[in-house]
Design a protein around this motif. Sequence first.
Motif, mmCIF file in Angstrom:
data_model
loop_
_atom_site.group_PDB
_atom_site.id
_atom_site.type_symbol
_atom_site.label_atom_id
_atom_site.label_comp_id
_atom_site.label_asym_id
_atom_site.label_seq_id
_atom_site.Cartn_x
_atom_site.Cartn_y
_atom_site.Cartn_z
ATOM 1 N N PRO A 1 0.122 1.787 -4.044
ATOM 2 C CA PRO A 1 -0.905 1.951 -3.024
ATOM 3 C C PRO A 1 -1.362 0.634 -2.378
ATOM 4 O O PRO A 1 -1.505 -0.403 -3.312
ATOM 5 N N ALA B 1 -8.929 0.388 -3.390
ATOM 6 C CA ALA B 1 -7.405 -0.009 -3.920
ATOM 7 C C ALA B 1 -6.998 -1.180 -3.697
ATOM 8 O O ALA B 1 -7.784 -1.980 -2.827
ATOM 9 N N LEU C 1 -2.043 11.459 -4.950
ATOM 10 C CA LEU C 1 -1.421 11.579 -3.700
ATOM 11 C C LEU C 1 -1.855 12.810 -2.950
ATOM 12 O O LEU C 1 -1.046 13.012 -1.902
ATOM 13 N N VAL D 1 0.314 4.414 0.695
ATOM 14 C CA VAL D 1 1.229 4.358 -0.428
ATOM 15 C C VAL D 1 2.645 4.178 0.081
ATOM 16 O O VAL D 1 3.241 5.156 0.737
ATOM 17 N N VAL E 1 -6.057 5.147 1.935
ATOM 18 C CA VAL E 1 -5.118 4.305 1.357
ATOM 19 C C VAL E 1 -3.832 4.635 1.727
ATOM 20 O O VAL E 1 -3.308 5.845 1.760
ATOM 21 N N THR F 1 -9.460 7.841 0.094
ATOM 22 C CA THR F 1 -9.612 6.922 -1.264
ATOM 23 C C THR F 1 -10.507 7.476 -1.978
ATOM 24 O O THR F 1 -10.724 7.188 -3.128
#
Length: 467
Positions: A282, A246, A261, A184, A182, A241
Amino acid sequence: MNTPRRTSQMLRFIVVGGSIAGVACAYALQEAGHQVVVLEQGDGRHESHGGLRSPPNMTRLLNHWGLGPAIARVSIKANRFTFMDGKSGEELGPLVLHDKLMKALAADFLYIQHGALHAMFVEFAKNAGKVVSVDPWKGMVITRNGVRLTADVIVGADGYGSVVRPVVVGPEGMKGVLDKRVSVNITVPTDLMRRHEDLVPLTVSPEWSLWLGHDCATHGLLTVNPDTSEREYAVVMHVPTDGKPAQESWARSQPLDEKFLKLDRFEPRVQKLVRLARTMTPTGYTIYEPFDNWVHESGRVVLIGEAAHPLMPNGSHNSAMSIEDAMTLSTLFSLPATKSHTPLLLSAYEELRQPRCAATQASELRKRDFVCMPLGPEQQARDDGLRNTRIRALLDWDEAEEEYLRETWEEYIDLFAFDAREAVEDWWTKWGPAILRPQMLDSRIESTLGKFESLRLEVDVSREAVA
């Protein structure tokens, strides 16, 4: 571009979506003399402070549109990319944007806030409501409040969750594989960073800094807030992930989550930098195989931007590919063709853009995975390779080894040197004379137009049979 321009037969375009792709396309088509309506479900404002990169192939087109002076006020010119060990902070190696190379490319590599670029085009977006359905054969869109609008061409520029894409691509347009990472977005005011001595260099350096961690990566660059003219530091983190889906929209922020994170995988400077932010955004990503077609068989609906080629979030070429789409489409519809040639021009757009975007999509994912390697032999080989090329990377362009330049820069130059206008010009040089012949003798053109006409007849006949 030296090709003739369209001087008659204005077309009506409906652009679905006020994204950068949508508003840029609307702006360019209006400049070409067409009537354009943009349908955007929001109020036209985009307040994202996330940083985007404008590589030379994108900057060159923005300059062509006359946006150079405005861009200069809200952008920062890059001078190098610096790769660092995520945990120790050791500098592994740079990628220097040599002056000689950038002069040859005739455009700079810039950092710009997403919202700042969007604002330059947004005056052309109209708040006409969310589109809920599209009738490609009638050239009609229907909004949530029941308004029906028709056009010669419908442009689907409505992003990842496109309403228009399934109409053009079919069910395959909504099928994909969830990415294992993912992306961010985090924005940190530089006035907070300046309170920490070890972060001060990041508030003034035009470097794009990349920290390569265990199965994740962080990178950051300076941007300019167009409202305050103050500098901000735009951070992107790519993290696993862990099997949890997400959101695929970067419009919603949430409180900072250090565990999510994987902040403990990075050096103290990165930890301190990220903790200065209060929120994070995200964005998940579904990986799609390149779609076979971007133009509906009716010859009246076309996809651009993320609706046509959903790219990994926060890559270097997301906005660039959208701007190239807009330039390609608008340049084709600036040619001295007629309304009857519309399906042909859309087919040319598809032919010109699909290979370019598919190659870029693969390149972006490959580079992301390169900086996100898990600890192990491959990661060690990568880091050793960066260390070994460090000295060569710092050499003057003329002094560097030819083999190193080819291995390091060949892919970048292929991406950076591309000019969407020249691609159309090459296509027009090849096919323009046949298009302008009254009898349309070229077999390929006749075949293309005939295909669309036969499809229309088949559909008309089938509708009559049903009736």
